[in-house]
Design a protein around this motif. Structure first.
Motif, short mmCIF file in Angstrom:
data_model
loop_
_atom_site.label_atom_id
_atom_site.label_comp_id
_atom_site.label_asym_id
_atom_site.label_seq_id
_atom_site.Cartn_x
_atom_site.Cartn_y
_atom_site.Cartn_z
N ALA A 130 0.83 -1.22 0.00
CA ALA A 130 0.00 0.00 0.00
C ALA A 130 0.85 1.26 0.00
CB ALA A 130 -0.92 0.00 1.22
N ASP A 131 2.09 1.18 -0.47
CA ASP A 131 2.99 2.34 -0.52
C ASP A 131 2.29 3.51 -1.21
OD1 ASP A 131 4.97 4.21 -1.03
OD2 ASP A 131 6.50 2.72 -1.46
N PRO A 132 2.15 4.66 -0.55
CA PRO A 132 1.44 5.79 -1.17
C PRO A 132 2.08 6.25 -2.47
CG PRO A 132 1.83 6.19 1.17
CD PRO A 132 2.61 4.97 0.82
N ARG A 133 3.41 6.09 -2.59
CA ARG A 133 4.10 6.56 -3.78
C ARG A 133 4.06 5.56 -4.92
NH1 ARG A 133 9.52 6.93 -0.60
NH2 ARG A 133 8.57 4.95 0.00
N HIS A 134 3.92 4.29 -4.59
CA HIS A 134 4.03 3.25 -5.62
C HIS A 134 3.20 2.04 -5.20
CE1 HIS A 134 5.79 1.95 -9.27
NE2 HIS A 134 6.56 1.01 -8.76
N PRO A 135 1.87 2.17 -5.10
CA PRO A 135 1.05 1.03 -4.64
C PRO A 135 1.16 -0.15 -5.59
CG PRO A 135 -0.33 2.79 -5.54
CD PRO A 135 1.06 3.34 -5.45
N VAL A 198 15.45 -4.64 -0.38
CA VAL A 198 14.46 -3.86 -1.12
C VAL A 198 14.65 -2.37 -0.85
CG1 VAL A 198 12.01 -3.42 -1.48
CG2 VAL A 198 12.82 -5.76 -1.15
N ARG A 199 14.90 -2.00 0.40
CA ARG A 199 15.13 -0.59 0.72
C ARG A 199 16.37 -0.07 0.01
NH1 ARG A 199 13.80 -2.00 6.39
NH2 ARG A 199 11.72 -1.18 6.86
N ALA A 200 17.41 -0.88 -0.05
CA ALA A 200 18.67 -0.45 -0.68
C ALA A 200 18.50 -0.26 -2.19
CB ALA A 200 19.77 -1.47 -0.40
N SER A 201 17.66 -1.09 -2.80
CA SER A 201 17.48 -0.97 -4.24
C SER A 201 16.57 0.19 -4.62
CB SER A 201 16.92 -2.28 -4.81
OG SER A 201 15.64 -2.56 -4.27
N GLY A 202 15.74 0.66 -3.65
CA GLY A 202 14.83 1.78 -3.94
C GLY A 202 13.93 1.46 -5.10
N ARG A 203 13.85 2.41 -6.05
CA ARG A 203 13.02 2.18 -7.24
C ARG A 203 13.85 1.67 -8.40
NH1 ARG A 203 8.27 6.73 -7.88
NH2 ARG A 203 7.40 6.54 -5.79
N GLY A 204 15.07 1.27 -8.11
CA GLY A 204 15.91 0.71 -9.16
C GLY A 204 15.52 -0.72 -9.47
N ALA A 205 16.48 -1.49 -9.95
CA ALA A 205 16.21 -2.88 -10.31
C ALA A 205 15.80 -3.67 -9.06
CB ALA A 205 17.44 -3.49 -10.95
N PHE A 206 14.71 -4.42 -9.18
CA PHE A 206 14.23 -5.20 -8.05
C PHE A 206 15.12 -6.41 -7.84
CE2 PHE A 206 11.70 -8.76 -6.45
CZ PHE A 206 11.25 -8.21 -5.25
N ALA A 207 15.53 -6.64 -6.59
CA ALA A 207 16.37 -7.79 -6.26
C ALA A 207 15.48 -8.92 -5.75
CB ALA A 207 17.40 -7.41 -5.21
N PRO A 208 15.34 -10.01 -6.48
CA PRO A 208 14.42 -11.09 -6.09
C PRO A 208 15.01 -12.00 -5.02
CG PRO A 208 15.47 -11.64 -8.15
CD PRO A 208 15.98 -10.27 -7.77
N VAL A 209 15.14 -11.47 -3.80
CA VAL A 209 15.68 -12.24 -2.68
C VAL A 209 14.53 -12.66 -1.79
CG1 VAL A 209 17.23 -12.24 -0.69
CG2 VAL A 209 17.86 -11.01 -2.77
#
Length: 531
Positions: A130-135, A198-209
């Motif tokens: 539910a992230d307000p910036r990127h739901p 996920v926090r470290a990657s921000g809106r960059g490439a998603f890390a599937p960990v």
């Protein structure tokens, strides 16, 4: 037992029998156990296209749900038989009349990168939906959770209904009972991610960990490669590797399976005969899939925003003509979105029958000029190319023209909504768990605000009743919602698919599932590695 409760129990038994209608499938293995198997080997499976995203919160297609079930794990999981199993949570309690859930995590949980998994990661993973910036498209998982609306609107720093009670305990509070809420936590939207990564990657490439049975090795060209995760909480999978390959023409996929280059395949009934003609024989399980293939009617785009035009479209479309002969034996004609045997399913037709004169009269009442064009968007698939040709003919009989646009699977918009670039498009609704809300909830409360019909008062009321109903009233609410959507002509249901799972003779421990998560590959072993 009260009559309503008896009807509900009987209805759910029918659902599970429907889900497990296979030849020789045998009973599912008890939770946490698997048959003895030989370690090693590679599982190779063909998929229509590789996932557009590996983020489980954005899993929209059947393939993306399938991949998410291999890479990630949630508090609970869905077994191949449609029953809830403990996963990252070793146990849970439901309190306050169904308004509060408390989960206890297993000790020693770890992500693929070795970092310990804690309750803070669970809270983070659910909150980011539910992230307000990127739901996320799967924010519907949180429907009914206290404080979601305030957080999504930026009026609160956190979701008050989701909190960690310690490093190994999570509490989720609801505004009211949701009988199917636990099922939602077994879907990809509730998968637990490494919060630090996920926090470290921000809106960059998603890390599937994640913490699932397999970890990502590479995605190269038309192939996705996964390797066994040795620290998986149930123990290391037997398989060393899983490879998902984006298949080419169907004849090539069938040839690859017949030659032993694929471990398993899902077939249409007539393809079974084709394989037999090639000399292949092996284990097979027929299944009625909990899915509905339908035509999405974009009621937000003129002229389909006029009810009379949508009614004319329903009169003009002979649904059986659209698919007759294209998938021999591979479907049951649909009269609604609910699959046969599910609570709320009613075979009585609601959509107008095929009537050319009534369609022309409705278009005339709407003031629509002959020659009006409707845009049909389809993925590159011979089946839909054939359907669009038939639909063009049917609409041409009432003075409408079809503008056909074909895009690759990767570019096909997997959800509709107000900004969808089409009037009509083929869709498939998959129920990810055996409850009628699974048919409607992701569609009506999904990304882009859902279809125009989601704002129809009758639809909204019926959806609200379904989400909270229990006992026999749940099936009745599902039937009302199905009927309300049909009367609003939110779409034109076509058919419910019928398929056959087939595996190579050397496959052991395979229990097929009708749900898009697919078979549990943790329990699968191979007598001989796939070539």
């Amino acid at each position: 037992m009260a009559p309503g409760r008896w009807r509900w129990t009987l209805a759910m038994a029918v659902v599970l029998l429907f889900a497990l209608a296979w030849w020789g499938g045998g009973p599912a293995q008890p939770a946490g156990r698997r048959p003895p198997g030989q370690p090693g080997g590679r599982w190779v499976e063909s998929v229509p296209a590789l996932p557009a995203s590996l983020d489980p919160a954005r899993a929209r297609s059947e393939v993306e749900v399938r991949v998410a079930s291999l890479l990630y794990e949630g508090l609970v999981r869905l077994g191949p038989d449609g029953k809830i199993r403990p996963a990252l949570a070793r146990r849970w309690e439901v309190r306050d009349g169904g308004r509060r859930y408390v989960f206890w995590l297993r000790p020693g949980l770890r992500f693929h990168n070795g970092r310990p998994l804690t309750a803070a990661d669970v809270v983070f993973s659910l909150t980011r939906l539910a992230d307000p910036r990127h739901p996320a498209p799967r924010a519907w998982v949180l429907e009914g959770v206290e404080g979601v609306s305030e957080y999504r609107l930026g009026q609160a720093p956190a979701i008050r209904g989701i909190r960690a009670l310690g490093p190994d305990r999570v509490e989720i509070r609801l505004s009211g009972p949701r009988p199917a809420f636990l099922y939602r936590l077994a879907t990809p939207g509730a998968a637990v991610l490494d919060a630090e990564i996920v926090r470290a990657s921000g809106r960059g490439a998603f890390a599937p960990v994640g913490a699932g049975p397999f970890r990502l090795v590479a995605q190269e060209g038309r192939e996705l490669r996964l390797a066994a995760f040795p620290d998986y909480y149930r123990g290391r999978p037997y398989l060393d590797e899983v490879r998902l390959v984006a298949g080419g023409p169907r004849s090539q996929v069938l040839g690859a399976f017949a030659a032993g280059r694929l471990s398993a395949i899902r077939l249409l009934p007539h393809e079974v005969r084709e394989l037999a003609a090639r000399g292949w024989a092996g284990p097979q399980w027929p299944a009625n899939l909990p899915a509905t293939v339908w035509i999405d009617v974009n009621g937000t785009r003129p002229p389909l925003d006029r009810p009379a035009v949508r009614q004319a479209l329903a009169y003009a479309t002979d649904r059986e003509t659209l698919i007759a002969g294209l998938a021999p034996g591979g479907y049951r004609l649909a009269e609604g979105w609910l699959p046969p045997g599910w609570p709320g399913f009613r075979p009585t037709p609601v959509l107008p029958p095929y009537r050319v004169l009534e369609a022309r009269a409705a278009l005339e009442r709407a003031g629509l000029k002959p020659g009006t064009t409707l845009r049909w968007l389809q993925p590159g698939d011979p089946f839909w190319a054939a359907v669009s040709g038939r639909l063009d003919y049917l609409l041409g009989r009432v003075g409408l023209e079809l503008d056909v646009a074909t895009v690759a699977y990767a570019d096909f918009p997997l959800t509709g909504g107000r900004r969808a670039p089409y009037h009509l498009a083929p869709r498939t609704l998959w129920a990810e768990y055996p409850d009628p809300e699974a048919v409607f909830l992701p569609w009506l409360l999904g990304a882009e605000g859902g279809p125009a019909a989601a704002q129809d008062p009758a639809v909204r009321q019926a959806l609200g009743e379904l989400l909270t109903a229990s006992g026999g009233r749940r099936g009745e609410a599902a039937a009302r919602l199905d009927r309300a959507l049909l009367e609003a002509i939110a779409g034109l249901p076509l058919y419910h698919p019928v398929a056959v799972w087939a595996v190579q003779p050397g496959v052991r421990g395979f229990v097929p599932s009708p749900f898009p998560q697919g078979a549990d590959l943790w329990a699968v072993s191979l007598e001989e590695p796939a070539r």
